[in-house]
Design a protein around this motif. Structure first.
Motif, PDB file in Angstrom:
ATOM      1  N   THR A 372       0.806  -1.230   0.000  1.00  0.00           N
ATOM      2  CA  THR A 372       0.000   0.000   0.000  1.00  0.00           C
ATOM      3  C   THR A 372       0.840   1.283   0.000  1.00  0.00           C
ATOM      4  OG1 THR A 372      -0.148   0.067   2.432  1.00  0.00           O
ATOM      5  CG2 THR A 372      -1.837  -1.195   1.247  1.00  0.00           C
ATOM      6  N   GLU A 373       2.094   1.200   0.453  1.00  0.00           N
ATOM      7  CA  GLU A 373       2.917   2.398   0.609  1.00  0.00           C
ATOM      8  C   GLU A 373       4.150   2.328  -0.289  1.00  0.00           C
ATOM      9  OE1 GLU A 373       1.412   4.553   2.765  1.00  0.00           O
ATOM     10  OE2 GLU A 373      -0.023   2.906   2.985  1.00  0.00           O
ATOM     11  N   LYS A 374       4.484   3.415  -0.902  1.00  0.00           N
ATOM     12  CA  LYS A 374       5.698   3.500  -1.729  1.00  0.00           C
ATOM     13  C   LYS A 374       6.819   4.112  -0.896  1.00  0.00           C
ATOM     14  CE  LYS A 374       3.172   3.916  -6.095  1.00  0.00           C
ATOM     15  NZ  LYS A 374       2.919   4.732  -7.308  1.00  0.00           N
ATOM     16  N   GLN A 375       7.315   3.328   0.037  1.00  0.00           N
ATOM     17  CA  GLN A 375       8.364   3.766   0.956  1.00  0.00           C
ATOM     18  C   GLN A 375       9.405   2.660   1.071  1.00  0.00           C
ATOM     19  OE1 GLN A 375       8.446   6.765   2.219  1.00  0.00           O
ATOM     20  NE2 GLN A 375       6.362   7.469   1.773  1.00  0.00           N
ATOM     21  N   SER A 376      10.565   3.004   1.634  1.00  0.00           N
ATOM     22  CA  SER A 376      11.624   2.004   1.802  1.00  0.00           C
ATOM     23  C   SER A 376      11.187   0.957   2.831  1.00  0.00           C
ATOM     24  CB  SER A 376      12.921   2.680   2.260  1.00  0.00           C
ATOM     25  OG  SER A 376      12.777   3.210   3.568  1.00  0.00           O
ATOM     26  N   PHE A 377      11.728  -0.243   2.673  1.00  0.00           N
ATOM     27  CA  PHE A 377      11.340  -1.364   3.535  1.00  0.00           C
ATOM     28  C   PHE A 377      11.642  -1.079   5.000  1.00  0.00           C
ATOM     29  CE2 PHE A 377      12.459  -5.314   5.754  1.00  0.00           C
ATOM     30  CZ  PHE A 377      11.269  -6.010   5.628  1.00  0.00           C
ATOM     31  N   ILE A 378      12.806  -0.480   5.277  1.00  0.00           N
ATOM     32  CA  ILE A 378      13.202  -0.254   6.666  1.00  0.00           C
ATOM     33  C   ILE A 378      12.251   0.726   7.347  1.00  0.00           C
ATOM     34  CG2 ILE A 378      14.819   1.623   6.142  1.00  0.00           C
ATOM     35  CD1 ILE A 378      15.351  -1.150   8.766  1.00  0.00           C
ATOM     36  N   ARG A 379      11.751   1.725   6.616  1.00  0.00           N
ATOM     37  CA  ARG A 379      10.797   2.678   7.192  1.00  0.00           C
ATOM     38  C   ARG A 379       9.465   1.995   7.489  1.00  0.00           C
ATOM     39  NH1 ARG A 379       9.996   8.175   4.193  1.00  0.00           N
ATOM     40  NH2 ARG A 379       9.269   8.798   6.264  1.00  0.00           N
ATOM     41  N   LEU A 380       9.040   1.107   6.614  1.00  0.00           N
ATOM     42  CA  LEU A 380       7.777   0.400   6.822  1.00  0.00           C
ATOM     43  C   LEU A 380       7.887  -0.586   7.989  1.00  0.00           C
ATOM     44  CD1 LEU A 380       6.769  -0.311   3.102  1.00  0.00           C
ATOM     45  CD2 LEU A 380       5.948   1.503   4.607  1.00  0.00           C
ATOM     46  N   LEU A 381       9.020  -1.279   8.080  1.00  0.00           N
ATOM     47  CA  LEU A 381       9.251  -2.189   9.206  1.00  0.00           C
ATOM     48  C   LEU A 381       9.299  -1.411  10.510  1.00  0.00           C
ATOM     49  CD1 LEU A 381       9.897  -5.019  10.295  1.00  0.00           C
ATOM     50  CD2 LEU A 381      12.315  -4.574   9.804  1.00  0.00           C
ATOM     51  N   PHE A 382       9.930  -0.242  10.474  1.00  0.00           N
ATOM     52  CA  PHE A 382      10.015   0.634  11.642  1.00  0.00           C
ATOM     53  C   PHE A 382       8.604   1.050  12.088  1.00  0.00           C
ATOM     54  CE2 PHE A 382      10.688   4.405  14.116  1.00  0.00           C
ATOM     55  CZ  PHE A 382      11.965   4.331  14.632  1.00  0.00           C
ATOM     56  N   GLU A 383       7.777   1.475  11.157  1.00  0.00           N
ATOM     57  CA  GLU A 383       6.413   1.929  11.474  1.00  0.00           C
ATOM     58  C   GLU A 383       5.567   0.785  12.031  1.00  0.00           C
ATOM     59  OE1 GLU A 383       3.862   5.473  11.157  1.00  0.00           O
ATOM     60  OE2 GLU A 383       6.003   5.143  10.838  1.00  0.00           O
ATOM     61  N   ALA A 384       5.674  -0.407  11.420  1.00  0.00           N
ATOM     62  CA  ALA A 384       4.899  -1.561  11.867  1.00  0.00           C
ATOM     63  C   ALA A 384       5.299  -1.987  13.268  1.00  0.00           C
ATOM     64  CB  ALA A 384       5.077  -2.724  10.888  1.00  0.00           C
ATOM     65  N   THR A 385       6.594  -2.022  13.530  1.00  0.00           N
ATOM     66  CA  THR A 385       7.076  -2.423  14.855  1.00  0.00           C
ATOM     67  C   THR A 385       6.720  -1.387  15.904  1.00  0.00           C
ATOM     68  OG1 THR A 385       8.960  -3.467  13.734  1.00  0.00           O
ATOM     69  CG2 THR A 385       9.084  -3.284  16.116  1.00  0.00           C
TER      70      THR A 385
END
Length: 447
Positions: A372-385
């Motif tokens: 759903t988001e066009k962002q880097s993987f590390i930022r998405l993992l950071f947000e989810a965690t």
């Protein structure tokens, strides 16, 4: 017959899930009303619901700026949601029933046992009363300290209000602030009074209510419960190791610690280590930290606070039980021993269950965010965690989330606050009674 069926459907886990959901929905409605906004315009319901979820789940991830979006009434609604969300719906309800002199039945006690994550019904009502009194005492003490400090930079009336707001937000590990422009506490990065007060509130809130009561009642350190000893040991270790990690990883980063003197570097490192596991307040810009530091923060956020506290994550005791069991297996020991006590195998099984379900949740939600988001993987993992640990730290991604991304993060905050095991128990039907049929045992090759 109807009562029996009703009780089977509304298990303690489901009552907690429904209670939190109802409070979030009510909060979303209130925050979407024009009377809560500064400009009198209606906040769209999705953003209002996201904010209510973040407040009730004491996370602190925000899609709108709290100061500029909400007027005094809206801020007080947020503060109420944070306080109820931190203490827990059943804790607040039970305390009101105690004051009113109402009888508290077995069903309510069972729900309280689930909410407080304790093993016995004995003394659960007395524990509830002590939790509320200790919470209010701690919040008011540090509110006074913060109010005195803020009075040097703002009028006294505003300083008192800011002291109360940030004290409650800090103790409940919520991370909401009133300093505007999504900057959190970055203006106080090298202010020892604000840093130490907020850190103490975060640590006390994250220790867990049963630990606070045990510390209050225990006359000598050796009389402390094993749970309290493990929480204090693990919390201290994580705070120290976390601070050292931030110091070494960011000391030369000109956008974070590199711009500070040595005292500032140490204070900011300590604050980052404290807030990473529970709170979400920030004195540095997490959008500017290196990817290595992001990963370091993700590990701390995944561990989170302690059982029965206001934070999320897999919890400190879960982590140390898993590590101790792995150590016992590696060293060839038959039992897992700590502080001259043997850990019950059922506790070990539950610790591994929590860890596995939590890891699956984080991976699953991160996978959905990549769609759903066009962002880097590390930022998405950071947000989810961060959402799972109800931490509230962000690499400035939250306001940029798509509507689908906001819904995914709302689910994650809800799962993190409720607890992965409680969430699963609320969704599935659990087997009743002991397992009478036992199959033959067979060994497998693993590892």
């Amino acid at each position: 017959m109807k009562r029996s069926l009703f009780e089977k459907v509304l298990t303690p886990a489901r009552i907690l899930a429904v209670g939190f959901s109802a409070l979030i929905f009510l909060g979303g409605i209130l925050l979407s009303l024009p009377i809560t906004s500064n400009n009198g315009s209606r906040l769209n319901f999705l953003d209002a619901l996201f904010t209510a979820t973040s407040a009730v789940c004491v996370t602190g991830l925000v899609v709108v700026d709290t100061l500029t979006q909400f007027n005094l009434f809206g801020q007080l609604v947020l503060l109420l949601l944070i306080q109820i969300g931190g203490l827990g719906i059943m804790t607040v309800t039970t305390f009101i029933m105690i004051i009113a002199g109402k009888k508290i039945g077995l069903k309510e006690r069972l729900v309280m046992q689930e909410a407080l994550n304790v093993n016995s019904l004995q003394g659960v009502i007395r524990l509830t009363r002590n939790i509320v009194l200790i919470t209010l005492g701690i919040e008011m003490f540090f509110a006074a300290i913060l109010a005195i400090r803020f009075s040097y930079i703002m009028p006294m009336g505003k300083a008192v209000y800011y002291g109360i707001f940030h004290s409650i937000s800090s103790f409940n590990d919520a991370g909401f602030d009133l300093f505007g422009n999504f900057k959190s506490l970055t203006d106080f990065v090298d202010d020892p009074t604000v840093n130490i007060a907020v850190m103490m509130l975060i640590i006390l809130g994250g220790l867990g209510f049963t630990v606070l009561v045990d510390l209050w009642k225990a006359p000598k350190p050796e009389r402390l419960a094993l749970h309290t000893k493990l929480v204090l040991s693990m919390t201290t270790g994580l705070l120290v190791v976390g601070a050292i990690g931030y110091f070494l990883l960011e000391m030369n980063n000109p956008k974070t610690l590199g711009a500070l003197d040595w005292d500032g570097k140490i204070l900011a490192s300590m604050f980052a280590s404290t807030t990473a596991r529970t709170a979400g307040f920030a004195t540095i810009d997490y959008g500017s930290i290196t990817d290595t530091t992001k990963l370091w923060t993700i590990l701390l956020m995944f561990v989170g606070a302690s059982p029965g506290g206001t934070g999320g994550g897999i919890k400190t005791v879960t982590t140390i039980v898993v590590l101790l069991y792995v150590l016992s297996v590696v060293t060839g020991k038959d039992s897992t021993i700590t502080f001259r006590r043997r850990i019950d195998p059922k506790t070990i099984y539950k610790a591994f269950t929590v860890t596995v379900i939590s890891a699956m949740l984080v991976v699953g939600v991160t996978f959905c965010l990549t769609l759903t988001e066009k962002q880097s993987f590390i930022r998405l993992l950071f947000e989810a965690t961060s959402a799972f640990g109800t931490v509230g730290l962000s690499t400035n991604l939250t306001p940029e989330l798509t509507p689908a991304g906001k819904i995914i993060i709302m689910f994650m905050m809800f799962a993190g606050r409720l607890g992965p095991v409680t969430l699963v128990l609320a969704l599935i039907k659990r087997g009743q009674g002991p397992q009478l049929l036992k199959y033959p045992e067979e060994k497998l090759f693993v590892g």
